[in-house]
Design a protein around this motif. Structure first.
Motif, PDB file in Angstrom:
ATOM      1  N   PHE A 198       4.922  -7.837  18.592  1.00  0.00           N
ATOM      2  CA  PHE A 198       4.892  -6.826  17.542  1.00  0.00           C
ATOM      3  C   PHE A 198       5.909  -5.726  17.803  1.00  0.00           C
ATOM      4  O   PHE A 198       6.666  -5.344  16.914  1.00  0.00           O
ATOM      5  N   TRP A 199       5.936  -5.199  19.036  1.00  0.00           N
ATOM      6  CA  TRP A 199       6.829  -4.067  19.352  1.00  0.00           C
ATOM      7  C   TRP A 199       8.278  -4.474  19.532  1.00  0.00           C
ATOM      8  O   TRP A 199       9.183  -3.694  19.252  1.00  0.00           O
ATOM      9  N   ARG A 200       8.533  -5.686  20.025  1.00  0.00           N
ATOM     10  CA  ARG A 200       9.913  -6.096  20.316  1.00  0.00           C
ATOM     11  C   ARG A 200      10.593  -6.866  19.181  1.00  0.00           C
ATOM     12  O   ARG A 200      11.814  -6.916  19.131  1.00  0.00           O
ATOM     13  N   ILE A 201       9.807  -7.485  18.291  1.00  0.00           N
ATOM     14  CA  ILE A 201      10.416  -8.311  17.247  1.00  0.00           C
ATOM     15  C   ILE A 201      10.103  -7.789  15.851  1.00  0.00           C
ATOM     16  O   ILE A 201      11.009  -7.544  15.047  1.00  0.00           O
ATOM     17  N   ILE A 202       8.831  -7.609  15.557  1.00  0.00           N
ATOM     18  CA  ILE A 202       8.435  -7.278  14.191  1.00  0.00           C
ATOM     19  C   ILE A 202       8.855  -5.867  13.800  1.00  0.00           C
ATOM     20  O   ILE A 202       9.427  -5.665  12.724  1.00  0.00           O
ATOM     21  N   ILE A 203       8.601  -4.878  14.645  1.00  0.00           N
ATOM     22  CA  ILE A 203       8.965  -3.490  14.315  1.00  0.00           C
ATOM     23  C   ILE A 203      10.482  -3.328  14.163  1.00  0.00           C
ATOM     24  O   ILE A 203      10.926  -2.732  13.179  1.00  0.00           O
ATOM     25  N   PRO A 204      11.324  -3.822  15.079  1.00  0.00           N
ATOM     26  CA  PRO A 204      12.777  -3.669  14.852  1.00  0.00           C
ATOM     27  C   PRO A 204      13.275  -4.374  13.591  1.00  0.00           C
ATOM     28  O   PRO A 204      14.179  -3.873  12.921  1.00  0.00           O
ATOM     29  N   LEU A 205      12.688  -5.505  13.238  1.00  0.00           N
ATOM     30  CA  LEU A 205      13.122  -6.201  12.033  1.00  0.00           C
ATOM     31  C   LEU A 205      12.659  -5.497  10.754  1.00  0.00           C
ATOM     32  O   LEU A 205      13.271  -5.656   9.702  1.00  0.00           O
ATOM     33  N   SER A 206      11.582  -4.724  10.847  1.00  0.00           N
ATOM     34  CA  SER A 206      11.068  -4.062   9.652  1.00  0.00           C
ATOM     35  C   SER A 206      11.482  -2.599   9.560  1.00  0.00           C
ATOM     36  O   SER A 206      11.004  -1.883   8.681  1.00  0.00           O
ATOM     37  N   GLN A 207      12.374  -2.117  10.405  1.00  0.00           N
ATOM     38  CA  GLN A 207      12.824  -0.729  10.346  1.00  0.00           C
ATOM     39  C   GLN A 207      13.474  -0.366   9.010  1.00  0.00           C
ATOM     40  O   GLN A 207      13.204   0.710   8.488  1.00  0.00           O
ATOM     41  N   PRO A 208      14.301  -1.214   8.409  1.00  0.00           N
ATOM     42  CA  PRO A 208      14.853  -0.851   7.098  1.00  0.00           C
ATOM     43  C   PRO A 208      13.778  -0.685   6.020  1.00  0.00           C
ATOM     44  O   PRO A 208      13.862   0.211   5.185  1.00  0.00           O
ATOM     45  N   VAL A 209      12.761  -1.510   6.057  1.00  0.00           N
ATOM     46  CA  VAL A 209      11.687  -1.413   5.076  1.00  0.00           C
ATOM     47  C   VAL A 209      10.880  -0.139   5.303  1.00  0.00           C
ATOM     48  O   VAL A 209      10.513   0.558   4.353  1.00  0.00           O
ATOM     49  N   ILE A 210      10.600   0.189   6.552  1.00  0.00           N
ATOM     50  CA  ILE A 210       9.862   1.408   6.875  1.00  0.00           C
ATOM     51  C   ILE A 210      10.673   2.636   6.472  1.00  0.00           C
ATOM     52  O   ILE A 210      10.124   3.607   5.931  1.00  0.00           O
ATOM     53  N   ALA A 211      11.973   2.620   6.700  1.00  0.00           N
ATOM     54  CA  ALA A 211      12.829   3.744   6.300  1.00  0.00           C
ATOM     55  C   ALA A 211      12.852   3.893   4.787  1.00  0.00           C
ATOM     56  O   ALA A 211      12.779   5.017   4.262  1.00  0.00           O
ATOM     57  N   ASP A 212      12.926   2.788   4.072  1.00  0.00           N
ATOM     58  CA  ASP A 212      12.907   2.834   2.614  1.00  0.00           C
ATOM     59  C   ASP A 212      11.578   3.394   2.115  1.00  0.00           C
ATOM     60  O   ASP A 212      11.548   4.236   1.209  1.00  0.00           O
ATOM     61  N   LEU A 213      10.495   2.966   2.696  1.00  0.00           N
ATOM     62  CA  LEU A 213       9.185   3.475   2.317  1.00  0.00           C
ATOM     63  C   LEU A 213       9.065   4.965   2.602  1.00  0.00           C
ATOM     64  O   LEU A 213       8.500   5.711   1.796  1.00  0.00           O
ATOM     65  N   ALA A 214       9.612   5.425   3.713  1.00  0.00           N
ATOM     66  CA  ALA A 214       9.559   6.853   4.049  1.00  0.00           C
ATOM     67  C   ALA A 214      10.348   7.692   3.042  1.00  0.00           C
ATOM     68  O   ALA A 214       9.862   8.732   2.583  1.00  0.00           O
ATOM     69  N   VAL A 215      11.533   7.238   2.684  1.00  0.00           N
ATOM     70  CA  VAL A 215      12.356   7.992   1.729  1.00  0.00           C
ATOM     71  C   VAL A 215      11.711   8.007   0.353  1.00  0.00           C
ATOM     72  O   VAL A 215      11.623   9.064  -0.296  1.00  0.00           O
ATOM     73  N   LEU A 216      11.234   6.868  -0.118  1.00  0.00           N
ATOM     74  CA  LEU A 216      10.603   6.821  -1.433  1.00  0.00           C
ATOM     75  C   LEU A 216       9.309   7.624  -1.472  1.00  0.00           C
ATOM     76  O   LEU A 216       9.034   8.327  -2.447  1.00  0.00           O
ATOM     77  N   SER A 217       8.519   7.542  -0.417  1.00  0.00           N
ATOM     78  CA  SER A 217       7.273   8.308  -0.371  1.00  0.00           C
ATOM     79  C   SER A 217       7.547   9.809  -0.367  1.00  0.00           C
ATOM     80  O   SER A 217       6.882  10.573  -1.075  1.00  0.00           O
ATOM     81  N   PHE A 218       8.530  10.239   0.418  1.00  0.00           N
ATOM     82  CA  PHE A 218       8.883  11.660   0.430  1.00  0.00           C
ATOM     83  C   PHE A 218       9.375  12.111  -0.940  1.00  0.00           C
ATOM     84  O   PHE A 218       8.996  13.174  -1.425  1.00  0.00           O
ATOM     85  N   THR A 219      10.190  11.290  -1.579  1.00  0.00           N
ATOM     86  CA  THR A 219      10.718  11.647  -2.897  1.00  0.00           C
ATOM     87  C   THR A 219       9.604  11.741  -3.928  1.00  0.00           C
ATOM     88  O   THR A 219       9.585  12.667  -4.743  1.00  0.00           O
ATOM     89  N   TRP A 220       8.665  10.809  -3.901  1.00  0.00           N
ATOM     90  CA  TRP A 220       7.544  10.860  -4.854  1.00  0.00           C
ATOM     91  C   TRP A 220       6.699  12.109  -4.627  1.00  0.00           C
ATOM     92  O   TRP A 220       6.275  12.752  -5.577  1.00  0.00           O
ATOM     93  N   ARG A 221       6.428  12.442  -3.369  1.00  0.00           N
ATOM     94  CA  ARG A 221       5.609  13.633  -3.085  1.00  0.00           C
ATOM     95  C   ARG A 221       6.369  14.909  -3.409  1.00  0.00           C
ATOM     96  O   ARG A 221       5.792  15.878  -3.862  1.00  0.00           O
ATOM     97  N   TRP A 222       7.647  14.911  -3.163  1.00  0.00           N
ATOM     98  CA  TRP A 222       8.463  16.103  -3.421  1.00  0.00           C
ATOM     99  C   TRP A 222       8.543  16.387  -4.915  1.00  0.00           C
ATOM    100  O   TRP A 222       8.494  17.535  -5.339  1.00  0.00           O
ATOM    101  N   ASN A 223       8.652  15.364  -5.727  1.00  0.00           N
ATOM    102  CA  ASN A 223       8.798  15.522  -7.165  1.00  0.00           C
ATOM    103  C   ASN A 223       7.468  15.496  -7.912  1.00  0.00           C
ATOM    104  O   ASN A 223       7.463  15.458  -9.139  1.00  0.00           O
ATOM    105  N   ASP A 224       6.361  15.513  -7.187  1.00  0.00           N
ATOM    106  CA  ASP A 224       5.052  15.475  -7.832  1.00  0.00           C
ATOM    107  C   ASP A 224       4.847  16.724  -8.678  1.00  0.00           C
ATOM    108  O   ASP A 224       5.089  17.843  -8.229  1.00  0.00           O
ATOM    109  N   TYR A 225       4.416  16.532  -9.912  1.00  0.00           N
ATOM    110  CA  TYR A 225       4.274  17.649 -10.836  1.00  0.00           C
ATOM    111  C   TYR A 225       2.839  17.785 -11.352  1.00  0.00           C
ATOM    112  O   TYR A 225       2.280  18.877 -11.378  1.00  0.00           O
ATOM    113  N   ILE A 226       2.227  16.687 -11.743  1.00  0.00           N
ATOM    114  CA  ILE A 226       0.932  16.743 -12.405  1.00  0.00           C
ATOM    115  C   ILE A 226      -0.175  17.210 -11.460  1.00  0.00           C
ATOM    116  O   ILE A 226      -0.965  18.086 -11.804  1.00  0.00           O
ATOM    117  N   TRP A 227      -0.267  16.632 -10.262  1.00  0.00           N
ATOM    118  CA  TRP A 227      -1.350  17.007  -9.355  1.00  0.00           C
ATOM    119  C   TRP A 227      -1.285  18.493  -8.960  1.00  0.00           C
ATOM    120  O   TRP A 227      -2.307  19.185  -9.042  1.00  0.00           O
TER     121      TRP A 227
END
Length: 108
Positions: free
Chosen positions: A16-45
């Motif tokens: 998990f730590w040596r293979i799966i996490i390094p291979l999924s770093q781009p996906v985790i980074a994309d999720l972090a950027v999109l999640s931050f953007t959604w929370r930053w631009n949140d208006y209704i709540w």
């Protein structure tokens, strides 16, 4: 890669730590950027929850620039441009993971 690591005697945690996490770093980074953007631009709540102007978010403050009959376009566009800076900083911080994900697919 996972099967070859198992054959080599690696434990599940090591795989998990040596293979799966390094291979999924781009996906985790994309999720972090999109999640931050959604929370930053949140208006209704925040509009529903916040009752005091003291605790308004930036997006609620931007809505105050447009009145019932007029819109202060210069101030609104200037503050909107400034509100994009944190999103750009987060994107630039994670940009190397996007490039890593793109180049990882081209390697044999």
């Amino acid at each position: 890669m996972i099967e070859s690591a198992k054959i080599d005697g690696a434990s599940e945690l090591k795989i998990f730590w040596r293979i799966i996490i390094p291979l999924s770093q781009p996906v985790i980074a994309d999720l972090a950027v999109l999640s931050f953007t959604w929370r930053w631009n949140d208006y209704i709540w925040p509009l529903l929850v916040v009752s005091s102007p003291k605790y308004m978010t930036l997006q609620l403050g931007l809505a105050l620039f447009s009145g019932e009959h007029t819109v202060q376009w210069g101030s609104l566009l200037a503050m909107t441009t400034l509100s994009m800076i944190p999103v750009m900083v987060v994107f630039l911080a994670f940009q190397r993971y996007f490039v890593k994900g793109i180049t990882m697919g081209s390697l044999k």
